[in-house]
Design an enzyme around this catalytic site. Structure first.
Site, PDB file in Angstrom:
ATOM      1  CG  HIS A   1      39.746  39.003  35.697  1.00 12.48           C
ATOM      2  ND1 HIS A   1      40.328  40.241  35.509  1.00 12.48           N
ATOM      3  CD2 HIS A   1      38.860  38.837  34.682  1.00 12.48           C
ATOM      4  CE1 HIS A   1      39.803  40.787  34.420  1.00 12.48           C
ATOM      5  NE2 HIS A   1      38.913  39.965  33.901  1.00 12.48           N
TER       6      HIS A   1
ATOM      7  CG  ASN B   1      34.313  39.823  34.868  1.00  8.22           C
ATOM      8  OD1 ASN B   1      33.760  40.086  35.936  1.00  8.22           O
ATOM      9  ND2 ASN B   1      35.589  40.100  34.621  1.00  8.22           N
ATOM     10  CD1 TRP B   2      27.631  41.186  34.280  1.00  6.25           C
ATOM     11  CD2 TRP B   2      26.448  41.763  36.096  1.00  6.25           C
ATOM     12  NE1 TRP B   2      26.325  40.809  34.070  1.00  6.25           N
ATOM     13  CE2 TRP B   2      25.578  41.153  35.172  1.00  6.25           C
ATOM     14  CE3 TRP B   2      25.935  42.210  37.321  1.00  6.25           C
ATOM     15  CZ2 TRP B   2      24.215  40.977  35.424  1.00  6.25           C
ATOM     16  CZ3 TRP B   2      24.578  42.027  37.570  1.00  6.25           C
ATOM     17  CH2 TRP B   2      23.728  41.418  36.634  1.00  6.25           C
ATOM     18  CE  LYS B   3      36.071  43.820  32.857  1.00  6.07           C
ATOM     19  NZ  LYS B   3      37.435  44.039  32.427  1.00  6.07           N
TER      20      LYS B   3
ATOM     21  N   GLY C   1      33.608  40.904  29.282  1.00  3.59           N
ATOM     22  CA  GLY C   1      33.561  41.953  30.300  1.00  3.59           C
ATOM     23  C   GLY C   1      32.565  43.034  29.938  1.00  3.59           C
ATOM     24  N   GLY C   2      33.067  44.152  29.419  1.00  2.00           N
ATOM     25  CA  GLY C   2      32.234  45.324  29.153  1.00  2.00           C
ATOM     26  C   GLY C   2      30.961  45.018  28.386  1.00  2.00           C
TER      27      GLY C   2
ATOM     28  CD  GLU D   1      39.455  37.212  30.502  1.00  3.34           C
ATOM     29  OE1 GLU D   1      38.377  37.508  29.989  1.00  3.34           O
ATOM     30  OE2 GLU D   1      39.810  37.619  31.623  1.00  3.34           O
TER      31      GLU D   1
ATOM     32  N   GLY E   1      39.455  45.131  28.097  1.00  4.80           N
ATOM     33  CA  GLY E   1      38.944  46.479  28.307  1.00  4.80           C
ATOM     34  C   GLY E   1      39.628  47.537  27.470  1.00  4.80           C
TER      35      GLY E   1
ATOM     36  CD  GLU F   1      39.824  43.926  35.264  1.00  8.96           C
ATOM     37  OE1 GLU F   1      38.897  43.707  36.061  1.00  8.96           O
ATOM     38  OE2 GLU F   1      39.626  44.206  34.065  1.00  8.96           O
TER      39      GLU F   1
ATOM     40  CB  SER G   1      38.277  43.943  23.397  1.00  9.58           C
ATOM     41  OG  SER G   1      38.873  44.793  24.359  1.00  9.58           O
TER      42      SER G   1
END
Ligand code: PEP
Length: 244
Positions: A95, A9-11, A229-230, A166, A172, A97, A208
């Site tokens: 998601h 997930n590149w966000k 993600g990151g 998640e 994150g 966010e 994470s």
């Protein structure tokens, strides 16, 4: 055997030049014969770039959100049929966010999942509890409420979903659920999915995940892969996770 899957997930990260380098590194280094299915969920403007770079490779791509509506007066929204135009196999829905900052509700997430399935795109349904909910002992109730809202609307197609657990407190933050914490929630979700006739869908963990904790998480019996993600922004790290 259940399908394995690791999704990046590149966000809201990237740019044409950085994406080109990342996509080139992924396609150069991913070995379809030896490796497991992977996908990247990119920002809407880069779907065409992902399609151009990944068509004909073993790497799938998708979006991070979708409208619940098919077309019409919904300024700023993107329909599932538009994702099909760009070859998307997947789209994230729910998601945390989006639930936290953009008003996505359980009912809205279910409607988005239904819109995707109607268009032939696989929804990756994200569920997860906040730290306050975990500390209040309501983790199971929260994730089952979120999952049930989707199952109620897409019951007949439950076996076509991907679900990602998640925990919000792990996204994150560098704070990962322990393998045992994640497995306990996955087992609960698996039981609910089994009752819905979807016991064998990929059930991913996200929060994470890094190359050095992925193997322990993915060794758990009900964890079929990850939503990353990151760490999906670095080809080497992402592929190390996918190989774990
Ligand atoms: C995510 O955004 O879905 C996620 C899991 O992020 P991170 O891996 O950075 O915690």
């Amino acid at each position: 055997m259940r399908a394995k899957l690791v999704v990046g997930n590149w966000k809201m990260n990237g740019g044409l030049r950085a994406n080109a380098a990342l996509l080139a590194a992924l396609t150069a280094e991913w070995n379809p014969a030896a490796d497991r299915p992977i996908a990247v969920c990119v920002p809407f403007p880069y779907l065409g770039q992902a399609q151009a770079a990944l068509t004909g490779t073993p790497i799938a791509w998708g979006a991070q959100n979708v409208s619940e509506h098919a077309s019409g007066a919904h300024t700023g929204e993107v329909a599932a049929s538009m994702l099909v135009d760009f070859g998307c196999r997947y789209a994230l829905v729910g998601h945390s966010e989006r639930r936290q900052f953009y008003g996505d509700t359980d009912a809205g997430v279910a409607a988005k999942a239904a819109a995707l399935l109607a268009a032939g795109v696989t929804p990756i349904v994200c569920v997860g509890e906040t730290l306050a909910e975990r500390e209040a002992g309501t983790t199971e109730a929260v994730v089952l409420r979120q999952l049930d809202a989707v199952l109620a609307v897409v019951a007949a197609q439950a076996a076509q979903l991907v679900v990602a657990y998640e925990p919000v407190w792990a996204i994150g933050t560098g704070r990962t659920a322990s393998s045992e914490q994640a497995q306990a929630v996955h087992a609960t979700l698996r039981a609910r999915l089994a009752a819905a006739g979807a016991a064998d869908i990929p059930l991913l963990y996200g929060g994470s995940v890094k190359a050095d904790n992925a193997a322990a998480l993915f060794a758990m019996p009900d964890i079929d892969g990850g939503l990353i993600g990151g760490a999906s922004l670095k080809a080497g790290e992402f592929l190390a996770i996918a190989r774990a």
